[in-house]
Design an enzyme around this catalytic site. Structure first.
Site, mmCIF file in Angstrom:
data_model
loop_
_atom_site.group_PDB
_atom_site.id
_atom_site.type_symbol
_atom_site.label_atom_id
_atom_site.label_comp_id
_atom_site.label_asym_id
_atom_site.label_seq_id
_atom_site.Cartn_x
_atom_site.Cartn_y
_atom_site.Cartn_z
ATOM 1 C CG LEU A 134 -7.446 -13.751 22.842
ATOM 2 C CD1 LEU A 134 -7.691 -14.445 21.510
ATOM 3 C CD2 LEU A 134 -8.151 -14.491 23.963
ATOM 4 C CG ASN A 160 -3.754 -10.578 21.083
ATOM 5 O OD1 ASN A 160 -4.741 -11.063 21.644
ATOM 6 N ND2 ASN A 160 -2.875 -11.325 20.439
ATOM 7 N N PRO A 208 5.292 -0.069 25.423
ATOM 8 C CG PRO A 208 6.831 1.541 24.736
ATOM 9 C CD PRO A 208 6.613 0.478 25.764
ATOM 10 N NE ARG A 209 -0.142 -2.182 18.422
ATOM 11 C CZ ARG A 209 -0.587 -3.413 18.236
ATOM 12 N NH1 ARG A 209 -0.485 -4.301 19.204
ATOM 13 N NH2 ARG A 209 -1.152 -3.767 17.100
ATOM 14 C CG MET A 221 9.354 -6.584 16.635
ATOM 15 S SD MET A 221 7.806 -5.658 16.632
ATOM 16 C CE MET A 221 8.301 -4.194 15.721
ATOM 17 N N GLY A 222 8.415 -8.251 19.334
ATOM 18 C CA GLY A 222 7.970 -9.634 19.288
ATOM 19 C C GLY A 222 8.126 -10.427 20.565
ATOM 20 C CD GLU A 223 11.847 -10.279 25.149
ATOM 21 O OE1 GLU A 223 12.581 -11.066 25.754
ATOM 22 O OE2 GLU A 223 12.128 -9.063 25.004
ATOM 23 C CD GLU A 282 -4.348 -6.183 10.399
ATOM 24 O OE1 GLU A 282 -5.254 -5.411 10.728
ATOM 25 O OE2 GLU A 282 -3.141 -5.935 10.606
#
Length: 442
Positions: free
Chosen positions: A345, A343, A274-275, A317-319, A64
């Site tokens: 997209l 996601n 992995p998530r 993280m975030g890559e 979110e």
């Protein structure tokens, strides 16, 4: 049922459940999974900057927050003098906020939905408008904002099929909460119909699209993609399968698909992401048991781009969004197991065709759009993924055509973030007015 009666019933139920909640909260605190209970109990120390518009945006977790980011950027591009406060519920959401929303004035944890707690938090933040992202409906918080004459808007609203079934059980509370929201911007017509059936006033509901298309960054340039490949230890133009946001039970299927594909494409690399990062060690052990050497992304960063193993494990993280740029084909998880999907997209925005499983109820509309555009492919298991991916990996011309289709799909659907920003500004500008504790749309 009157608003005050619903208020009484809702808070009586909260009181009855409070011992269970207290045990849960204490256990999470002791385990280190939760922190900052001062903020969760409404004791928020807010930046004091007088005379500037104050916008409180609430996004529950990382997904979110990422969806809120383009809306916040659009809002601040129009009203740069605004102070934007961003609250989350999870630690992952707060961490994501620091990465994708650096322009916000302050981040903090959302308060527990108890009357005296939300009153304390609203008094501390003093927002001119409250913005809820996707589906965050907290009745006491919304009611108290309405009672104070603070307009509340829902942006990028969505209701999954599973969420819709659950919400029907608490319809009276939702109807009460919706009565205090002056405008509800929904992603699709289906979302709009569902929220109206749950009690939202139809005249306040608008279909405005998904800001997720605006969320995605432009595709990496050839030079940036080449630099990223080098940092991952990838040499030359070997094909790459990126499996992102995988959940338990999916990595095994990705390794099965990889084994099958290696028979035809012996230089194929697999990147597993992995998530949840706490599963990195577990996934690493799966890879080793499957007979493959495994290199973590952090090892490659420390080693300055040394050659990687055939399987690379993304433990940063975030890559992931950028990592898709090196893919030949991609898979997005939460879809071969009944999670609902993550996601898809992200790879599409980098011009990459994407595979996903049958469980896409959480991303249904985007999945349908991707399939209709010919850039999304539904498979039922790892073996089927290998069969379909092989067709694309063996046809460079098809991959080039799919890249153009991917980028065209994203470009054609941009703009929702601007529409949501306008909705927020309309609410902040006085298009909502309080009426006996319920916000009405002028």
């Amino acid at each position: 049922m009157g608003s005050w009666l619903v208020f009484f019933i809702y808070n009586s139920l909260l009181l009855l459940l409070s011992p269970v909640w207290a045990v849960y909260a204490i256990s999470r605190g002791l385990s280190g999974k939760d922190a900052r209970w001062d903020e969760r109990l409404g004791r928020i120390k807010v930046v004091e900057r007088q005379g500037r518009p104050r916008v409180w945006v609430h996004a529950v977790s990382a997904g979110e927050v990422a969806a809120a980011a383009p809306i916040i950027r659009s809002l601040l591009s129009r009203r740069p003098e605004s102070l934007v406060f961003l609250s989350t519920i999870t630690r992952a959401g707060r961490e994501m906020a620091s990465k994708v929303c650096p322009q916000v004035s302050q981040t903090f944890y959302f308060p527990v939905d108890l009357p005296w707690v939300v009153r304390r938090s609203l008094s501390a933040v003093r927002p001119d408008v409250v913005v809820l992202v996707e589906g965050e409906i907290w009745p006491n918080f919304i009611f108290e904002a309405g009672r104070r004459g603070i307009p509340v808007v829902l942006v990028s609203g969505r209701i999954s099929e599973k969420g819709y079934r659950r919400s029907a059980l608490v319809k009276p509370f939702l109807r009460w909460a919706f009565g205090n929201i002056c405008a509800l911007g929904m992603q699709t017509e289906t979302d709009a119909q569902r929220i109206v059936s749950l009690g939202a006033p139809s005249e306040r509901v608008r279909v405005m699209g998904s800001a997720k298309y605006d969320e995605e960054a432009a595709p990496l340039s050839d030079a940036d993609a080449a630099a990223l490949r080098a940092s991952l230890g990838l040499a030359g133009n070997e094909p790459v399968l990126v499996a992102g946001s995988t959940r338990s039970g999916e990595e095994e299927q990705m390794l099965d698909a990889y084994r099958i594909l290696l028979g035809r494409f012996p230089n194929l690399r697999l990147i597993l992401a992995p998530r949840h990062l706490e599963r990195v060690k577990e996934v690493e052990e799966l890879v080793v048991r499957a007979g493959y050497a495994c290199t973590r992304r952090t090892e490659l960063l420390r080693g300055g781009g040394k050659p990687a193993s055939n399987v690379i494990l993304l433990d940063t993280m975030g890559e992931l969004g950028r990592i898709y740029a090196v893919a030949s084909v991609a898979f997005v998880g939460g879809t071969l197991v009944p999670i609902g999907g993550h996601n898809i997209l992200q790879p599409i925005a980098q011009g990459k065709p994407v595979f996903f499983g049958p469980h896409v109820h959480g991303i249904r509309d985007v999945a349908v759009q991707a399939m209709e555009a010919g850039v999304g492919f539904r498979v039922n298991n790892g073996a089927e993924l290998a069969l379909e991916a092989a067709k694309l990996l063996g046809d460079p011309n098809a991959l080039a055509e799919l890249r153009a289709k991917c980028l065209g799909l994203v470009e054609a659907n941009r703009g929702a973030a601007e529409r949501y920003a306008q909705l927020i500004l309309e609410a902040a500008g006085g298009n909502c007015r309080p009426h006996q504790g319920v916000l009405m749309l002028d």
